[in-house]
Design a protein around this motif. Structure first.
Motif, PDB file in Angstrom:
ATOM      1  N   PRO A  34       0.829  -1.212   0.000  1.00  0.00           N
ATOM      2  CA  PRO A  34       0.000   0.000   0.000  1.00  0.00           C
ATOM      3  C   PRO A  34       0.860   1.256   0.000  1.00  0.00           C
ATOM      4  O   PRO A  34       1.830   1.363   0.762  1.00  0.00           O
ATOM      5  N   GLY A  35       0.512   2.192  -0.871  1.00  0.00           N
ATOM      6  CA  GLY A  35       1.251   3.437  -0.959  1.00  0.00           C
ATOM      7  C   GLY A  35       2.432   3.411  -1.904  1.00  0.00           C
ATOM      8  O   GLY A  35       3.020   4.461  -2.200  1.00  0.00           O
ATOM      9  N   GLU A  36       2.789   2.226  -2.400  1.00  0.00           N
ATOM     10  CA  GLU A  36       3.937   2.131  -3.292  1.00  0.00           C
ATOM     11  C   GLU A  36       3.626   2.735  -4.659  1.00  0.00           C
ATOM     12  O   GLU A  36       2.562   2.510  -5.235  1.00  0.00           O
ATOM     13  N   ARG A  37       4.572   3.490  -5.178  1.00  0.00           N
ATOM     14  CA  ARG A  37       4.396   4.129  -6.482  1.00  0.00           C
ATOM     15  C   ARG A  37       4.666   3.122  -7.588  1.00  0.00           C
ATOM     16  O   ARG A  37       5.648   2.371  -7.534  1.00  0.00           O
ATOM     17  N   LEU A  38       3.791   3.114  -8.590  1.00  0.00           N
ATOM     18  CA  LEU A  38       3.913   2.193  -9.713  1.00  0.00           C
ATOM     19  C   LEU A  38       4.367   2.970 -10.942  1.00  0.00           C
ATOM     20  O   LEU A  38       3.660   3.853 -11.427  1.00  0.00           O
ATOM     21  N   GLY A  72      -1.214  12.548 -14.979  1.00  0.00           N
ATOM     22  CA  GLY A  72      -0.009  13.300 -15.267  1.00  0.00           C
ATOM     23  C   GLY A  72       0.986  13.334 -14.142  1.00  0.00           C
ATOM     24  O   GLY A  72       2.045  13.970 -14.262  1.00  0.00           O
ATOM     25  N   ARG A  73       0.682  12.634 -13.041  1.00  0.00           N
ATOM     26  CA  ARG A  73       1.590  12.697 -11.890  1.00  0.00           C
ATOM     27  C   ARG A  73       2.075  11.312 -11.468  1.00  0.00           C
ATOM     28  O   ARG A  73       3.205  10.957 -11.699  1.00  0.00           O
TER      29      ARG A  73
END
Length: 222
Positions: A34-38, A72-73
């Motif tokens: 959870p919270g990890e950026r993909l 876009g982020r």
């Protein structure tokens, strides 16, 4: 935990579906936390596919509530949201109750035996503390009446909401409390075999209610 380093996980056939399932399963089993950026590029390299099936998979996962996207982020793995998981639990339980209700008049001896076999595998997996095998066996058990009722709408709803719930089921089958599911499944089988529609649906409801204490306790600690 970073994206796994293996390469070419997904075959060239069914790229879209396989990409979705691979990322979904990595979220459900905690490989992607959870919270990890993909990152698209990391996922492309891991799965061995182009960006298109990855982006389509992420769009589906967002609809299922497993990822959050800021256009876009960034795209990140969704946190464990108690309210969302409660909603998924209510919907999933209702669908399984309905599946049992509709399936009982048509359940064959072979299908009842398939439920018994799946429940035996569940018991064996729990004795070995094999959470993945326990979840697979539980899926197979509940999948019999879902298939037998032949209601595509039920299958569609379960496909959307079950992955969110699966993150909590890992907590259930990681604990001793999960072993109570075996006895509950035995009761469901007996009631189905007896043709007791109301009893079987009530037993199915009770089985899915075992997730509620986990929502009240474990998830509030995250």
């Amino acid at each position: 935990m970073p994206v796994p380093q293996s390469r070419g996980l997904v075959s060239r056939t069914l790229l879209r579906e396989n990409s979705y399932r691979a990322i979904r399963d990595a979220i459900v089993d905690g490989t992607l936390a959870p919270g990890e950026r993909l990152n698209d590029a990391d996922l492309v390299e891991w799965l061995g596919v182009s960006r298109t099936p990855v982006r389509e998979a992420l769009a589906r996962l967002e609809q299922a509530g497993l990822v959050q996207t800021k256009p876009g982020r960034s795209t990140t793995v969704s946190p464990l949201d108690v309210r969302e998981i409660r909603s998924a639990q209510l919907v999933t339980a209702a669908m399984h109750e309905l599946a049992v209700r509709e399936a009982i008049p048509n359940l064959s001896a072979a299908e009842l035996d398939a439920m018994r076999e799946a429940n035996k595998r569940l018991a064996d997996a729990l004795c070995r503390n094999d959470v993945d095998a326990a979840i697979a066996a539980d899926d197979d058990f509940h999948g019999v009446p879902v298939a037998a009722c032949a209601n595509r709408a039920i299958e569609t709803v379960l496909e959307q909401f079950t992955p969110v719930l699966r993150r909590v089921e890992r907590l259930r089958f990681s604990s001793l409390g999960g072993r109570g599911s075996v006895a509950q499944h035995d009761r469901i089988i007996a009631l189905c075999e007896a043709g007791d529609v109301e009893g079987a649906t009530a037993a199915t409801r009770a089985n899915w209610q075992t997730l509620v204490p986990l929502l009240d306790n474990s998830l509030q600690e995250t």
